[in-house]
Scaffold this active site. Sequence first.
Site, PDB file in Angstrom:
ATOM      1  N   CYS A 114       0.809  -1.220   0.000  1.00  0.00           N
ATOM      2  CA  CYS A 114       0.000   0.000   0.000  1.00  0.00           C
ATOM      3  C   CYS A 114       0.842   1.270   0.000  1.00  0.00           C
ATOM      4  O   CYS A 114       0.319   2.363  -0.241  1.00  0.00           O
ATOM      5  CB  CYS A 114      -0.935   0.003   1.209  1.00  0.00           C
ATOM      6  SG  CYS A 114      -2.054  -1.416   1.262  1.00  0.00           S
ATOM      7  N   HIS A 121      11.947   2.118   5.854  1.00  0.00           N
ATOM      8  CA  HIS A 121      11.825   0.684   5.579  1.00  0.00           C
ATOM      9  C   HIS A 121      12.316  -0.081   6.811  1.00  0.00           C
ATOM     10  O   HIS A 121      13.449   0.110   7.254  1.00  0.00           O
ATOM     11  CB  HIS A 121      12.682   0.315   4.368  1.00  0.00           C
ATOM     12  CG  HIS A 121      12.225  -0.919   3.658  1.00  0.00           C
ATOM     13  ND1 HIS A 121      11.933  -2.092   4.315  1.00  0.00           N
ATOM     14  CD2 HIS A 121      12.000  -1.165   2.339  1.00  0.00           C
ATOM     15  CE1 HIS A 121      11.569  -3.012   3.442  1.00  0.00           C
ATOM     16  NE2 HIS A 121      11.589  -2.483   2.226  1.00  0.00           N
ATOM     17  N   HIS A 137      -3.758  19.536   6.659  1.00  0.00           N
ATOM     18  CA  HIS A 137      -4.574  18.376   6.295  1.00  0.00           C
ATOM     19  C   HIS A 137      -3.725  17.112   6.424  1.00  0.00           C
ATOM     20  O   HIS A 137      -2.684  16.990   5.778  1.00  0.00           O
ATOM     21  CB  HIS A 137      -5.096  18.502   4.860  1.00  0.00           C
ATOM     22  CG  HIS A 137      -5.797  19.793   4.589  1.00  0.00           C
ATOM     23  ND1 HIS A 137      -7.119  20.014   4.923  1.00  0.00           N
ATOM     24  CD2 HIS A 137      -5.343  20.948   4.034  1.00  0.00           C
ATOM     25  CE1 HIS A 137      -7.453  21.239   4.579  1.00  0.00           C
ATOM     26  NE2 HIS A 137      -6.401  21.829   4.026  1.00  0.00           N
ATOM     27  N   HIS A 180      -3.075   6.622   4.930  1.00  0.00           N
ATOM     28  CA  HIS A 180      -3.636   5.452   4.238  1.00  0.00           C
ATOM     29  C   HIS A 180      -4.737   4.837   5.097  1.00  0.00           C
ATOM     30  O   HIS A 180      -4.579   4.685   6.309  1.00  0.00           O
ATOM     31  CB  HIS A 180      -2.528   4.438   3.981  1.00  0.00           C
ATOM     32  CG  HIS A 180      -3.015   3.090   3.582  1.00  0.00           C
ATOM     33  ND1 HIS A 180      -3.866   2.881   2.519  1.00  0.00           N
ATOM     34  CD2 HIS A 180      -2.780   1.853   4.114  1.00  0.00           C
ATOM     35  CE1 HIS A 180      -4.129   1.593   2.410  1.00  0.00           C
ATOM     36  NE2 HIS A 180      -3.485   0.951   3.357  1.00  0.00           N
ATOM     37  N   ASN A 182     -10.534  -0.041   1.505  1.00  0.00           N
ATOM     38  CA  ASN A 182      -9.087   0.069   1.368  1.00  0.00           C
ATOM     39  C   ASN A 182      -8.741  -0.144  -0.106  1.00  0.00           C
ATOM     40  O   ASN A 182      -8.708  -1.264  -0.598  1.00  0.00           O
ATOM     41  CB  ASN A 182      -8.403  -0.979   2.245  1.00  0.00           C
ATOM     42  CG  ASN A 182      -6.881  -0.887   2.191  1.00  0.00           C
ATOM     43  OD1 ASN A 182      -6.316  -0.200   1.352  1.00  0.00           O
ATOM     44  ND2 ASN A 182      -6.216  -1.592   3.095  1.00  0.00           N
TER      45      ASN A 182
END
Length: 386
Positions: free
Chosen positions: A101, A180, A265, A269, A302
């Site tokens: 995602c 990561h 704002h 996700h 999603n």
Amino acid sequence: MDFMRKTIERLGLGDYTYLPEAFLERRPNASMEDARREMEMAIFGVVDELLAKTRVKGRDIGIVVVNCCIFSVAPSLSSMVVNRYKMKEGVISYNLSGMGCTAGLLAINLAKQLLQVHHNCYALVVSTESISQNCYTGNDPSKIIINCAFRVGGAAILLSNRPSDQSSSKYQLIHTIYTHTANSDKSYNCITLEEDTDGHLGVTVNKDLLRAAITAIQSNIASLAPLVLPVSEQVRYLRNYVMRRLRVGANIQPYVPDFKRVIDHFLPHVGAKQVLDALQKKLGFTEGDMEASRMTLYRFGNTSSSSVWYALAYAEAKGRISRGDRVWQMAFGSGFKCCSVIWRAIGSVDRRDQVIGNVWSDEIDEFPVDLNNDPKNNAPFYFSPN
């Protein structure tokens, strides 16, 4: 089926999300052709609208980046775009797969780096996910979660480094921060594409997901904070960090910087209601700050890497984007990865200009809906102990 029904309710999805035709069969068995048809519908639909709105021709685009995690086909999805829009032979194209995602914002980061090298150029970024071939037909609860959460969707974004486009563009790209955490086995293994004991292919989501997500997000925020926060907030954060490291006070809580001082704002996700709840609590945002993401999850589900663009479209359709506003998009996914992108609005986005081409236009006045009075959205949710 009972497990799926309860899971869908607890994840925060409404009743009007979109599934591909293959899911509606009595025994879902999506073919390559089904998946390709879904991709053509999603990708060509959003790119057609984007080029019509911007009046940019396919031959004028110099860079193409397409991301789709699960579906890998030859010719690639990026080649499909080049062929459809008859782009020039020298076009630079990339096809990102297996990136989860997070890939939509990672694609923005890649396009940004390419635009730093190739001047006077347009870059097209297309973010989508194949749901057709994600359908899990077995009985492992940890794999059925994917069927419950993911829905059809896609987004196309046009970036430019041409000086003449500055006045007509909506946003200026300010920062991209990528984290990561695959060096941790728990983070690496929390979302895995694998077969179950009966040979059915599916994506396993285990109990470490929420913990892995929070860890990656915290690391990403730590890298982002020095770039956007005022000096006063940075000093408070550093002082708190030193005191906790020196154990000056045993009960000192970590200091959460006030990002609302510099961010107008926040659009994370929309993985699931539980993740949005954790983010809101961690960063101190209000229900109003989380509205765009919660409504996106409720209305569209999603949609993987494109979800942050549905949330931005919501804010635009509501007429909430003003000149100079800073927009923080955050995406996180398998690996485990987290990426943040900061935009500055070049001008105010007039709500009336969003009537055509905004996915929310026909129904924006019906939102927000009240999720707090719906018992199913307040039920606890537990991941499989696998």
